[in-house]
Design an enzyme around this catalytic site. Sequence first.
Site, short mmCIF file in Angstrom:
data_model
loop_
_atom_site.label_atom_id
_atom_site.label_comp_id
_atom_site.label_asym_id
_atom_site.label_seq_id
_atom_site.Cartn_x
_atom_site.Cartn_y
_atom_site.Cartn_z
N LYS A 199 -1.67 -8.60 -9.95
CA LYS A 199 -2.47 -8.25 -11.14
C LYS A 199 -2.53 -9.46 -12.04
CE LYS A 199 -3.18 -3.45 -10.37
NZ LYS A 199 -3.54 -2.17 -10.77
N LYS A 218 -5.82 -4.59 0.05
CA LYS A 218 -5.97 -3.22 -0.31
C LYS A 218 -7.23 -2.69 -0.90
CE LYS A 218 -4.12 -0.94 -3.68
NZ LYS A 218 -3.40 0.00 -4.58
N LYS A 261 -9.65 0.95 -6.36
CA LYS A 261 -10.87 1.70 -7.19
C LYS A 261 -11.30 0.87 -8.40
CE LYS A 261 -7.43 4.91 -8.94
NZ LYS A 261 -6.53 3.94 -9.39
N1 AQP Z 1 -5.95 1.64 -0.44
C1 AQP Z 1 -5.10 2.68 -0.36
N2 AQP Z 1 -4.41 3.11 0.71
C2 AQP Z 1 -3.79 3.96 0.65
N3 AQP Z 1 -3.01 4.59 -0.61
C3 AQP Z 1 -3.70 4.05 -1.69
N4 AQP Z 1 -3.36 4.14 -2.93
C4 AQP Z 1 -3.95 3.38 -3.85
N5 AQP Z 1 -4.86 2.67 -3.04
C5 AQP Z 1 -4.40 3.02 -1.69
C6 AQP Z 1 -2.39 5.17 -3.36
O1 AQP Z 1 -3.04 5.98 -4.32
C7 AQP Z 1 -2.07 6.37 -5.32
C8 AQP Z 1 -2.48 6.27 -6.72
O2 AQP Z 1 -2.65 4.85 -7.23
P1 AQP Z 1 -2.85 4.55 -8.57
O3 AQP Z 1 -4.23 4.71 -9.07
O4 AQP Z 1 -1.76 5.01 -9.46
O5 AQP Z 1 -2.68 2.95 -8.44
P2 AQP Z 1 -3.16 1.86 -7.29
O6 AQP Z 1 -2.10 2.13 -6.21
O7 AQP Z 1 -3.14 0.38 -8.18
O8 AQP Z 1 -4.38 2.40 -7.18
P3 AQP Z 1 -5.74 1.59 -7.04
O9 AQP Z 1 -6.68 2.50 -6.57
O10 AQP Z 1 -5.43 0.29 -6.43
O11 AQP Z 1 -6.16 1.53 -8.62
P4 AQP Z 1 -6.28 0.27 -9.66
O12 AQP Z 1 -7.61 -0.32 -8.75
O13 AQP Z 1 -6.45 0.92 -10.86
O14 AQP Z 1 -5.17 -0.67 -9.42
C9 AQP Z 1 -0.92 5.84 -5.29
O15 AQP Z 1 0.06 6.40 -4.33
C10 AQP Z 1 -1.45 4.62 -3.97
O16 AQP Z 1 -0.34 4.38 -3.29
#
Ligand code: AQP
Length: 339
Positions: free
Chosen positions: A118, A201, A204
């Site tokens: 990040k 990955k 969102k």
């Molecule tokens: N691509 C993915 N595949 C499998 N699991 C995923 N998770 C997120 N992306 C994937 C799982 O979703 C849960 C919530 O994640 P989070 O929102 O707390 O943070 P993150 O992992 O950083 O998810 P994002 O979607 O990538 O959010 P942003 O873009 O805001 O940083 C976790 O259990 C994560 O493993």
Amino acid sequence: MANIYNSRPRVLSGIQPSGNLTIGNYLGALKQWVEVQRDYDCFYCVVDLHAITAGQDPVELRQKTRESAAMYIAAGIDPEVSTIFVQSHIPAHSELAWMLTCMAPLGWLQRMTQFKDKVGKQNQESIGAGLLNYPSLMAADILLYHADLVPVGDDQNQHLEFTRDLARRFNHLYGETFTLPSVMNPQAGARIMGLDNPTAKMSKSETSDNHAVFLLDDVSRARKKIMRAVTDSYRDIRFSDEPERAGVNNLLTIYQAIKDESREEIEGDFADKGYGDLKKAVAEAVVSTLEPLQARYNELMNEAGYLDSVLKLGREKASAVAEPTLKLAQDRMGFLAPS
Ligand code: AQP
């Protein structure tokens, strides 16, 4: 240490309301939450304090927090069985996070892959310190509930290891206090990759058009995104770790995670098919997941008062567990109790 606090094994997990939830969030986290909820005492949190680490629009944060809670229920979390709550409604999360931040070695925090990823995208001079301390807050979320298991996608495994290390450190310094949690990754779908770039990955907060299928995408849009997913110039359809085959592997993984079938069965089904057939099958599988979820979500968002009552009950149940743990940790660290 063995869990001496809970009569039933406990689960805790959360998702940041930092955007619209994706099929990656569903397959990596939500789907397993639903699957384990009758076997464990489950606490599912909308982690809004985490969502401010990367900056937020206040109106949007409030809205996304409600939407995420509704999505948990729409995905199948039963509020009569599991506890659904908002992280910032329980002040103990922030309080314990500070205590843990003070004992988290800077070196450990700086080594976190998510932090490095990040920060890599931004100007280091201006990023908020919350991004660095994110794992201490996550540790507080988990340790406050004496969680035995944390169902997450595999991008969170390093944070779980950090949580265990920090709990061990606390227990060593101040006496046995926290339960060491274990990570729980789904058998398929632990890391769903971007449709436009299958080496990164699916996230969102990634803004490119064809990157993610969102759980609230109109189904025709979801279909189009999958039909446009990046593949390769090979012909055979099989699971593979080779980087150049990551697109097809990702589509197969999405299919497997939804269908709960073995790799062999799936490869057999697609043995004499082409990439177009694979994409159509994946699109149908995804749409069959989205349709019931969206119908339930829309009902929930139109049901005045229901969501608030779920979050109020969740707050009470979460607070009843978190407050005593915080008090115990404060006592162990040497804080004078108010008279
Ligand atoms: N691509 C993915 N595949 C499998 N699991 C995923 N998770 C997120 N992306 C994937 C799982 O979703 C849960 C919530 O994640 P989070 O929102 O707390 O943070 P993150 O992992 O950083 O998810 P994002 O979607 O990538 O959010 P942003 O873009 O805001 O940083 C976790 O259990 C994560 O493993």
